[in-house]
Write a protein that holds these residues in place. Structure first.
Motif, PDB file in Angstrom:
ATOM      1  N   HIS A 259       0.836  -1.217   0.000  1.00 26.32           N
ATOM      2  CA  HIS A 259       0.000   0.000   0.000  1.00 26.32           C
ATOM      3  C   HIS A 259       0.864   1.258   0.000  1.00 26.32           C
ATOM      4  O   HIS A 259       0.478   2.292  -0.536  1.00 26.32           O
ATOM      5  CB  HIS A 259      -0.941   0.000   1.213  1.00 26.32           C
ATOM      6  N   ARG A 260       2.046   1.168   0.602  1.00 24.67           N
ATOM      7  CA  ARG A 260       2.955   2.328   0.643  1.00 24.67           C
ATOM      8  C   ARG A 260       3.638   2.535  -0.716  1.00 24.67           C
ATOM      9  O   ARG A 260       3.773   3.653  -1.198  1.00 24.67           O
ATOM     10  CB  ARG A 260       4.014   2.081   1.729  1.00 24.67           C
ATOM     11  N   PRO A 263       1.753   2.512  -6.467  1.00 22.45           N
ATOM     12  CA  PRO A 263       0.719   3.518  -6.729  1.00 22.45           C
ATOM     13  C   PRO A 263      -0.529   2.944  -7.394  1.00 22.45           C
ATOM     14  O   PRO A 263      -1.620   3.472  -7.225  1.00 22.45           O
ATOM     15  CB  PRO A 263       1.414   4.523  -7.660  1.00 22.45           C
ATOM     16  N   PRO A 267      -6.186   3.376  -3.046  1.00 21.07           N
ATOM     17  CA  PRO A 267      -6.278   3.719  -1.616  1.00 21.07           C
ATOM     18  C   PRO A 267      -7.672   3.482  -1.047  1.00 21.07           C
ATOM     19  O   PRO A 267      -8.364   4.408  -0.623  1.00 21.07           O
ATOM     20  CB  PRO A 267      -5.915   5.210  -1.596  1.00 21.07           C
ATOM     21  N   ARG A 301      -2.730   3.608   7.468  1.00 13.07           N
ATOM     22  CA  ARG A 301      -2.796   5.054   7.208  1.00 13.07           C
ATOM     23  C   ARG A 301      -1.413   5.703   7.239  1.00 13.07           C
ATOM     24  O   ARG A 301      -1.177   6.694   6.561  1.00 13.07           O
ATOM     25  CB  ARG A 301      -3.762   5.722   8.191  1.00 13.07           C
ATOM     26  N   ARG A 304      -0.203   4.733   3.768  1.00 13.32           N
ATOM     27  CA  ARG A 304      -0.946   5.358   2.668  1.00 13.32           C
ATOM     28  C   ARG A 304      -1.952   6.322   3.299  1.00 13.32           C
ATOM     29  O   ARG A 304      -3.107   5.954   3.552  1.00 13.32           O
ATOM     30  CB  ARG A 304      -1.631   4.243   1.860  1.00 13.32           C
ATOM     31  N   ASP A 306      -3.961   8.574   2.596  1.00  7.67           N
ATOM     32  CA  ASP A 306      -5.302   8.873   2.089  1.00  7.67           C
ATOM     33  C   ASP A 306      -6.186   7.630   2.005  1.00  7.67           C
ATOM     34  O   ASP A 306      -7.286   7.683   1.459  1.00  7.67           O
ATOM     35  CB  ASP A 306      -5.221   9.543   0.716  1.00  7.67           C
ATOM     36  N   ILE A 307      -5.750   6.497   2.530  1.00  6.96           N
ATOM     37  CA  ILE A 307      -6.521   5.261   2.329  1.00  6.96           C
ATOM     38  C   ILE A 307      -7.927   5.393   2.926  1.00  6.96           C
ATOM     39  O   ILE A 307      -8.102   5.884   4.045  1.00  6.96           O
ATOM     40  CB  ILE A 307      -5.775   4.031   2.906  1.00  6.96           C
ATOM     41  N   GLN A 457       0.664   9.425  -9.947  1.00  7.06           N
ATOM     42  CA  GLN A 457       0.399   9.359  -8.519  1.00  7.06           C
ATOM     43  C   GLN A 457      -1.036   9.802  -8.250  1.00  7.06           C
ATOM     44  O   GLN A 457      -1.519  10.762  -8.819  1.00  7.06           O
ATOM     45  CB  GLN A 457       1.352  10.309  -7.790  1.00  7.06           C
ATOM     46  N   ARG A 459      -2.136  10.389  -5.081  1.00 11.70           N
ATOM     47  CA  ARG A 459      -1.946  10.354  -3.633  1.00 11.70           C
ATOM     48  C   ARG A 459      -2.309  11.618  -2.874  1.00 11.70           C
ATOM     49  O   ARG A 459      -2.073  11.665  -1.670  1.00 11.70           O
ATOM     50  CB  ARG A 459      -0.488  10.031  -3.329  1.00 11.70           C
TER      51      ARG A 459
END
Ligand code: 5AD
Ligand code: SF4
Length: 462
Positions: A259-260, A263, A267, A301, A304, A306-307, A457, A459
């Protein structure tokens, strides 16, 4: 000869996937999908047994379908009725007893045998049901046709089936059987075929998808879901990867790292927690506490920021008190969910929880459900409002209800409606979000249209 096939799918996305595979399997026999049961040569109900309501719907539908069968018989034809899926697996013979007009009963692990079963049912004639609900070891995926009819830009790919967790309320370990993971090489090959056919997004499916442990392509060891996601991300043209549905106990470091780092991994995570009370979680045999769940969400979180978190909840599990329910509301308040399903506990035959003698009255379940749903709806609406004014990448997946409208999903799984020309169907576009509704968004297309294969991205924080 061209024959009409009507499929009705109930329940989860695994069933949606299985229905598509059954349609592919029947195509060489001349069956073509039809969107109405009228005049169909075969009607296939792909059923769900998870809650009592879902199972009962199948019997009411079978009652209604008798008219369709009679109609066709009056014109000298025959409509075969097949019941597939988890009700078929769980009830087997019982279906033929309650609905004698059913010709075929086939479980989720044996539907690859449908062509033989149909031939058998045709030979036997009406009123003599054929049943196949065995659990052959991993034979199904090998037997299914490789060729996938296109699912469109957003495709499903089943990578794991079954469950060994035995939550005390759940029928899945009984209807879908033991946990099984497809070899990673098969998954990668199917993913490449889907992308070659135009898929831009793939959702990996499994009853317990993050318990995935498929054989590595080089035959040495196994890959977990995190590793699989990393390798899928190398497929050119695959812009988005999702997976569903997962279990908190199987969220490992590798998956969090994916998840980190990846891309393309969207999310959004559907991670059922069921309850916020440790006492109830223990009685459910979930194998984690409410705090452990929160720690997992915190780590996701961090990886990532904005998950968007989604979940499932059950209210009114046997013995649930007001204090237990308050603990669930408290957990929801602390975590904050972008989306969640809440259900009243429904006793399922053969599951340990159904034998408890401290069932919660229906009226109390109803009140708790309403309270929880209200809170979840408010969180979903707040999340939707936070996206107004933002520019989000949207994969346009289908036509909307209004003319000139296309619908797609944001990275966070929100449905987004835009006015757009048909030619943008299947494309990733940037959308300026202008309006938020309780369960969807509206926006206008920004100038940039993503070229095939380009992944940027996604993100920016919500
Ligand atoms: N009663 C109510 N909800 C149930 N679920 C599973 N079994 C039951 C049951 N017996 C819910 C869980 C699960 C979702 C797919 O269905 O929340 O995550
Ligand atoms: Fe059912 Fe629990 Fe398995 Fe999920 S993890 S399928 S709820 S037994």
């Amino acid at each position: 000869m061209r024959k009409k096939l009507y499929i009705k799918t109930y329940g989860c996305q695994m069933n949606v996937y299985d229905s598509a595979r059954m349609a592919e399997l029947l195509a060489p026999l001349g069956y073509r999908p039809s969107d109405t049961p009228d005049d169909a040569d075969m009607i296939l109900l792909n059923t769900c047994h998870i809650r009592e309501k879902a199972a009962e719907k199948v019997y009411s539908e079978l009652g209604r379908l008798r008219a369709v069968q009679d109609d066709k018989a009056a014109r000298g034809g025959r409509t075969l009725i097949a019941v597939a899926g988890c009700v078929a697996q769980a009830e087997g013979e019982e279906i033929l007893a309650r609905a004698p007009q059913v010709d075929l009963v086939v479980g989720p692990q044996t539907y690859h045998r449908l062509p033989e079963l149909i031939a058998q049912a045709e030979r036997l004639g009406p009123g003599r049901g054929v049943i196949d609900t065995e659990f052959p070891a991993d034979e199904k995926f090998d037997a299914l046709p490789e060729e996938r009819m296109t699912d469109g830009p957003a495709a499903f790919l089943s990578i794991q089936e079954g469950c060994d967790k035995f939550c005390t309320f759940c029928v899945v370990p009984y209807t879908r059987g033991a946990e099984f993971s497809r070899p990673a090489a098969d998954v990668l090959a199917e993913a490449r075929r889907l992308v070659a056919q135009g898929a831009r997004e793939i959702t990996l499916l499994g009853q317990n998808v993050n318990a995935y442990h498929g054989a590595a392509p080089d035959g040495r060891g196994e890959w977990g879901l995190g590793r699989l996601v990393r390798e899928l991300a190398d497929i050119e043209g695959l812009a988005r990867i999702r997976y569903t549905t997962s279990h908190p106990r199987d969220v490992d470091d590798e998956l969090i790292a994916a998840h980190r780092d990846v891309p393309q991994l969207m999310p959004y995570l559907h991670l059922p927690v069921q309850s916020g009370s440790d006492r109830i979680l223990h009685a459910m045999n979930r194998g984690h506490t409410a705090d452990a769940f929160r720690r997992i969400v915190d780590r996701l979180r961090e990886a990532r920021p904005d998950i968007a978190m989604a979940s499932d909840f059950i209210v009114g599990f046997p013995g649930e008190t007001e204090a237990d329910h308050a603990a669930t509301l408290d957990l929801v308040g602390r975590v904050g969910f972008a989306h969640a399903y809440a259900f009243k506990y429904s006793p399922r035959p053969g599951t340990p929880a159904s034998a408890h003698d401290d069932h919660v009255p229906e009226a109390v379940k109803g009140e708790r459900l309403a309270g929880l749903q209200q809170l979840l709806a408010a969180q979903q609406q707040a999340m939707n409002h936070r996206t107004v004014g933002r520019r989000l990448p949207v994969l346009l997946e289908r036509r909307g209800k209004l003319p000139g409208q296309l619908v797609g999903r944001s990275p966070f799984m929100q449905s987004v409606h835009v006015s757009a020309p048909e030619r943008l169907l299947g494309h990733m576009v940037d959308v300026d979000i202008t309006h938020a509704h309780p369960s969807s968004l509206h926006g206008t297309i920004a100038t940039a249209i993503w070229e095939s294969g380009e992944v940027t991205q996604e993100r920016a924080a919500v």
